[in-house]
Design a protein around this motif. Sequence first.
Motif, mmCIF file in Angstrom:
data_model
loop_
_atom_site.group_PDB
_atom_site.id
_atom_site.type_symbol
_atom_site.label_atom_id
_atom_site.label_comp_id
_atom_site.label_asym_id
_atom_site.label_seq_id
_atom_site.Cartn_x
_atom_site.Cartn_y
_atom_site.Cartn_z
ATOM 1 N N GLN A 18 0.830 -1.188 0.000
ATOM 2 C CA GLN A 18 0.000 0.000 0.000
ATOM 3 C C GLN A 18 0.874 1.250 0.000
ATOM 4 O O GLN A 18 1.730 1.416 0.867
ATOM 5 N N LEU A 19 0.644 2.124 -0.974
ATOM 6 C CA LEU A 19 1.420 3.358 -1.088
ATOM 7 C C LEU A 19 0.492 4.563 -1.083
ATOM 8 O O LEU A 19 -0.612 4.511 -1.641
ATOM 9 N N THR A 20 0.928 5.640 -0.456
ATOM 10 C CA THR A 20 0.176 6.885 -0.502
ATOM 11 C C THR A 20 0.385 7.541 -1.857
ATOM 12 O O THR A 20 1.333 7.213 -2.591
ATOM 13 N N THR A 25 1.577 10.413 -2.470
ATOM 14 C CA THR A 25 2.902 11.049 -2.466
ATOM 15 C C THR A 25 3.999 10.030 -2.733
ATOM 16 O O THR A 25 4.948 10.293 -3.481
ATOM 17 N N GLU A 26 3.878 8.843 -2.134
ATOM 18 C CA GLU A 26 4.880 7.798 -2.351
ATOM 19 C C GLU A 26 4.866 7.307 -3.800
ATOM 20 O O GLU A 26 5.924 7.031 -4.388
ATOM 21 N N ARG A 27 3.661 7.203 -4.399
ATOM 22 C CA ARG A 27 3.581 6.792 -5.803
ATOM 23 C C ARG A 27 4.222 7.837 -6.710
ATOM 24 O O ARG A 27 4.935 7.502 -7.664
ATOM 25 N N ASP A 28 3.980 9.111 -6.418
ATOM 26 C CA ASP A 28 4.592 10.180 -7.209
ATOM 27 C C ASP A 28 6.114 10.122 -7.107
ATOM 28 O O ASP A 28 6.823 10.326 -8.097
ATOM 29 N N ARG A 29 6.612 9.830 -5.898
ATOM 30 C CA ARG A 29 8.065 9.770 -5.699
ATOM 31 C C ARG A 29 8.675 8.617 -6.497
ATOM 32 O O ARG A 29 9.750 8.758 -7.091
ATOM 33 N N LEU A 30 8.002 7.469 -6.520
ATOM 34 C CA LEU A 30 8.500 6.329 -7.273
ATOM 35 C C LEU A 30 8.466 6.599 -8.770
ATOM 36 O O LEU A 30 9.376 6.202 -9.511
ATOM 37 N N LEU A 31 7.441 7.292 -9.239
ATOM 38 C CA LEU A 31 7.361 7.648 -10.658
ATOM 39 C C LEU A 31 8.499 8.591 -11.037
ATOM 40 O O LEU A 31 9.144 8.418 -12.084
ATOM 41 N N LEU A 32 8.767 9.574 -10.167
ATOM 42 C CA LEU A 32 9.866 10.499 -10.431
ATOM 43 C C LEU A 32 11.198 9.758 -10.448
ATOM 44 O O LEU A 32 12.039 9.980 -11.336
ATOM 45 N N PHE A 33 11.404 8.851 -9.486
ATOM 46 C CA PHE A 33 12.653 8.091 -9.431
ATOM 47 C C PHE A 33 12.833 7.230 -10.683
ATOM 48 O O PHE A 33 13.934 7.149 -11.233
ATOM 49 N N THR A 53 -4.087 21.653 8.390
ATOM 50 C CA THR A 53 -4.708 21.141 9.609
ATOM 51 C C THR A 53 -5.867 20.197 9.311
ATOM 52 O O THR A 53 -6.478 19.660 10.241
ATOM 53 N N ALA A 54 -6.193 20.008 8.022
ATOM 54 C CA ALA A 54 -7.276 19.105 7.654
ATOM 55 C C ALA A 54 -6.820 17.658 7.767
ATOM 56 O O ALA A 54 -5.625 17.368 7.883
ATOM 57 N N SER A 55 -7.769 16.745 7.689
ATOM 58 C CA SER A 55 -7.450 15.323 7.765
ATOM 59 C C SER A 55 -7.247 14.696 6.396
ATOM 60 O O SER A 55 -7.020 13.495 6.286
ATOM 61 N N VAL A 56 -7.344 15.502 5.349
ATOM 62 C CA VAL A 56 -7.177 15.024 3.971
ATOM 63 C C VAL A 56 -6.219 15.962 3.244
ATOM 64 O O VAL A 56 -6.010 17.111 3.663
ATOM 65 N N ARG A 72 0.690 20.368 -3.437
ATOM 66 C CA ARG A 72 -0.060 19.486 -2.541
ATOM 67 C C ARG A 72 0.408 19.676 -1.096
ATOM 68 O O ARG A 72 1.606 19.732 -0.827
ATOM 69 N N PHE A 73 -0.563 19.768 -0.199
ATOM 70 C CA PHE A 73 -0.289 19.887 1.230
ATOM 71 C C PHE A 73 -0.909 18.679 1.924
ATOM 72 O O PHE A 73 -2.131 18.541 1.986
ATOM 73 N N ASP A 74 -0.061 17.791 2.421
ATOM 74 C CA ASP A 74 -0.544 16.593 3.094
ATOM 75 C C ASP A 74 -1.008 16.922 4.515
ATOM 76 O O ASP A 74 -0.548 17.896 5.121
ATOM 77 N N PRO A 75 -1.908 16.131 5.065
ATOM 78 C CA PRO A 75 -2.426 16.396 6.417
ATOM 79 C C PRO A 75 -1.309 16.483 7.453
ATOM 80 O O PRO A 75 -0.428 15.623 7.513
#
Length: 246
Positions: A2-4, A6-14, A133-136, A174-177
């Motif tokens: 399971q990837l977030t 952000t993690e999927r974007d990082r792997l695509l960039l790599f 400060t949001a949860s999403v 993008r701003f993560d929670p």
Amino acid sequence: MQLTPTERDRLLLFTAAELARRRRDAGLPLNMPEATALIADTVCEAARAGHRLADAVEAARRVLGPDDVLPGVVDLVTEVYVEAVFPDGTRLAVVTDPFGHPGHGDAAPGAVIPATEAAAGPEPVTRITVRNTASVPVSVTSHFHFFEANPRLDFDRAAAYGMRPAAPAGVSTRFDPGADVEIGLVPMGGARIAIGFAGLVDGPLDAPGAKAEALRRAAASGYLGAAPGAGDASAAPEPGHGRELA
């Protein structure tokens, strides 16, 4: 696994950067997406190794030179934006002059120079720190009036008045929670009239009293950072379920 997002974007960039490295090592000049990916990945890897933002940007400037890319790429890729996780938090890194060249003065005859680069100079960048400060996750596009961004984003609203993210057209930040992100802002151009967005201005940005009235409206509506003492997340409207857009 399971990837977030952000993690999927990082792997695509790599993956794109690894392809660029192989082609560069084979003696092939890189195209624009390959060069951009390699420069951005260099920042992320430097951040992962514990380097400071300034050092990561400098390393990214050294990874490629004008001879490593196809004709025209140096003139088209004048800045590279990438979010990376540094020891002190998530930061938006802006790599200017990414090929280490002094400018476009010695560009080849017939080269296409973007109008923004041919102008008198780059716009001044104001840097602020934003906390979600949001949860999403919350995303803000390049030409959104940042002052009116999602009420659950906590930042200095007064400093962001009349400004937009310093990002290429169509690019979202993008701003993560729970994340603190440093972002660059530049003044909104054109006629400087803000219509729509969150409805806090709906008129000329520079009209007398417009900023004070917009701040009053924002504070009354529970926007974080709009007034002293407004940083209590409970004062903001509750977000809906799923991914929020500014």
